[in-house]
Write an enzyme that holds these catalytic residues in place. Sequence first.
Site, PDB file in Angstrom:
ATOM      1  CB  ILE A  50      -0.913   0.003   1.246  1.00 55.37           C
ATOM      2  CG1 ILE A  50      -1.743  -1.265   1.272  1.00 55.37           C
ATOM      3  CG2 ILE A  50      -1.781   1.247   1.293  1.00 55.37           C
ATOM      4  CD1 ILE A  50      -2.247  -1.624   2.635  1.00 55.37           C
ATOM      5  CB  CYS A  51       1.379   3.921  -2.378  1.00 48.57           C
ATOM      6  SG  CYS A  51       2.340   5.427  -2.507  1.00 48.57           S
ATOM      7  CG  LEU A  52      -1.741   5.614   3.904  1.00 52.32           C
ATOM      8  CD1 LEU A  52      -2.616   6.619   3.145  1.00 52.32           C
ATOM      9  CD2 LEU A  52      -2.627   4.719   4.767  1.00 52.32           C
TER      10      LEU A  52
END
Length: 187
Positions: free
Chosen positions: A109-111
């Site tokens: 996840i790109c968070l």
Amino acid sequence: MIKLFSVKEKAKKDAAAANGKQQKTTAGELRVQKDISELDLPKNVSLRFPDGNDKIMNFEVTLKPDEGLYKGGAFLFSFAVPSGYPHDPPKVKCLTKVYHPNIDLEGNICLNILREDWKPVLTITAVIYGLNFLFLAPNADDPLNKEAAQMMQQSPAQFERLVAQSITRGCSIGGDYFPPCRGERSS
């Protein structure tokens, strides 16, 4: 609810002492207990402890967006909280294969708050709200799934159609199959 966890903790320590072993609670476990006791989850989010309620450092969160492109889907995330929490962020993976610019095919996840913008003042609640936001406003400018981001930018109507199709019926996109992930199915 804090008292519930302290009662459980005392019972656990008493049981460990009775067995001749003193079980030490880490600072990370204490903080996770606090975070979980203070959780105020939206109605579209559920929390589950697959290893039992006493194994609080590993749990699952199911997100069912109730608006936006991903409305009607159910997305399962695993949380592995390191012992260095809150100084180290939880490790979060998406266990549901989803066509999303900010989630790759391996569930990464790109968070930003899970990486460079993590701060010890952030909580499990902040991470859950961040994940929820990713489904409300996918960000094609900072992608992990570059193909999805490119489709979102160059052909938004086609992107929306593929997202809806992948959620309801499942479909192949670029050689990868995305199984249906409707919210009414059990997760």
